[in-house]
Design a protein around this motif. Structure first.
Motif, mmCIF file in Angstrom:
data_model
loop_
_atom_site.group_PDB
_atom_site.id
_atom_site.type_symbol
_atom_site.label_atom_id
_atom_site.label_comp_id
_atom_site.label_asym_id
_atom_site.label_seq_id
_atom_site.Cartn_x
_atom_site.Cartn_y
_atom_site.Cartn_z
ATOM 1 N N LYS A 163 -9.402 -9.692 1.896
ATOM 2 C CA LYS A 163 -8.379 -9.992 0.891
ATOM 3 C C LYS A 163 -8.478 -9.027 -0.288
ATOM 4 O O LYS A 163 -7.473 -8.505 -0.774
ATOM 5 N N ASP A 164 -9.705 -8.765 -0.760
ATOM 6 C CA ASP A 164 -9.909 -7.844 -1.878
ATOM 7 C C ASP A 164 -9.472 -6.427 -1.512
ATOM 8 O O ASP A 164 -8.852 -5.732 -2.324
ATOM 9 N N ASP A 165 -9.794 -5.983 -0.281
ATOM 10 C CA ASP A 165 -9.374 -4.653 0.161
ATOM 11 C C ASP A 165 -7.858 -4.549 0.209
ATOM 12 O O ASP A 165 -7.277 -3.534 -0.207
ATOM 13 N N LEU A 166 -7.212 -5.581 0.699
ATOM 14 C CA LEU A 166 -5.758 -5.583 0.765
ATOM 15 C C LEU A 166 -5.144 -5.547 -0.634
ATOM 16 O O LEU A 166 -4.200 -4.796 -0.896
ATOM 17 N N ASP B 236 -6.554 -4.319 -3.350
ATOM 18 C CA ASP B 236 -6.784 -2.978 -3.890
ATOM 19 C C ASP B 236 -5.765 -1.991 -3.348
ATOM 20 O O ASP B 236 -5.237 -1.151 -4.078
ATOM 21 N N HIS B 237 -5.499 -2.084 -2.044
ATOM 22 C CA HIS B 237 -4.529 -1.184 -1.414
ATOM 23 C C HIS B 237 -3.136 -1.386 -2.009
ATOM 24 O O HIS B 237 -2.431 -0.421 -2.315
ATOM 25 N N VAL B 238 -2.744 -2.633 -2.188
ATOM 26 C CA VAL B 238 -1.427 -2.935 -2.749
ATOM 27 C C VAL B 238 -1.347 -2.445 -4.195
ATOM 28 O O VAL B 238 -0.348 -1.848 -4.608
ATOM 29 N N ASN B 239 -2.399 -2.669 -4.978
ATOM 30 C CA ASN B 239 -2.400 -2.226 -6.376
ATOM 31 C C ASN B 239 -2.362 -0.702 -6.474
ATOM 32 O O ASN B 239 -1.676 -0.154 -7.331
ATOM 33 N N ASP B 240 -3.105 -0.008 -5.602
ATOM 34 C CA ASP B 240 -3.074 1.456 -5.608
ATOM 35 C C ASP B 240 -1.685 1.971 -5.271
ATOM 36 O O ASP B 240 -1.192 2.913 -5.891
ATOM 37 N N ALA B 241 -1.054 1.343 -4.281
ATOM 38 C CA ALA B 241 0.299 1.754 -3.906
ATOM 39 C C ALA B 241 1.271 1.507 -5.051
ATOM 40 O O ALA B 241 2.149 2.325 -5.321
ATOM 41 N N THR C 54 0.664 4.186 -7.723
ATOM 42 C CA THR C 54 1.199 5.466 -7.282
ATOM 43 C C THR C 54 2.716 5.475 -7.414
ATOM 44 O O THR C 54 3.300 6.442 -7.890
#
Length: 107
Positions: free
Chosen positions: A44-47, A49-54, A57
């Motif tokens: 969940k945390d990795d997901l 982080d990925h969403v926040n990075d996207a 960007t």
């Protein structure tokens, strides 16, 4: 206490688990459940982080495009002004050359 369970309800659930699962298997089951919850939390945390990075960007790209849009009219006006100055300089040079050539013709 634990998601709407009180101490009494939690004790009853643990007693039933001890009776049906057995004292030897209960610690193994709890250990597996803990590992599963940790893996789920990590995924969940990795997901997130990925969403926040996207999202970051994307917002940086939008800011870049917005700054280009707001700078473009000024830059184009400045470029047009430079081009007009160059054209006027060229036309003045042409006028000077024409005057010089008339003077040479007259002499």
């Amino acid at each position: 206490m634990f998601g709407g369970f009180g101490a009494g309800e939690l004790l009853i659930v643990l007693v039933f688990a001890l009776i049906f699962i057995g004292p030897k298997k209960l610690p193994e089951l709890a250990k597996g459940l803990g590992k599963g919850l940790r893996e789920f939390q990590k995924a969940k945390d990795d997901l997130m982080d990925h969403v926040n990075d996207a999202a970051e960007t994307n917002s940086h790209k939008e800011e870049s495009v917005a700054s280009q849009i707001t700078e473009s009219p000024e830059a184009s006006v400045a470029a047009q002004g430079d081009a007009e100055i160059k054209n006027s300089n060229n036309s003045e040079e042409e006028k000077d050359q024409a005057i010089k050539s008339e003077k040479t013709k007259q002499s």
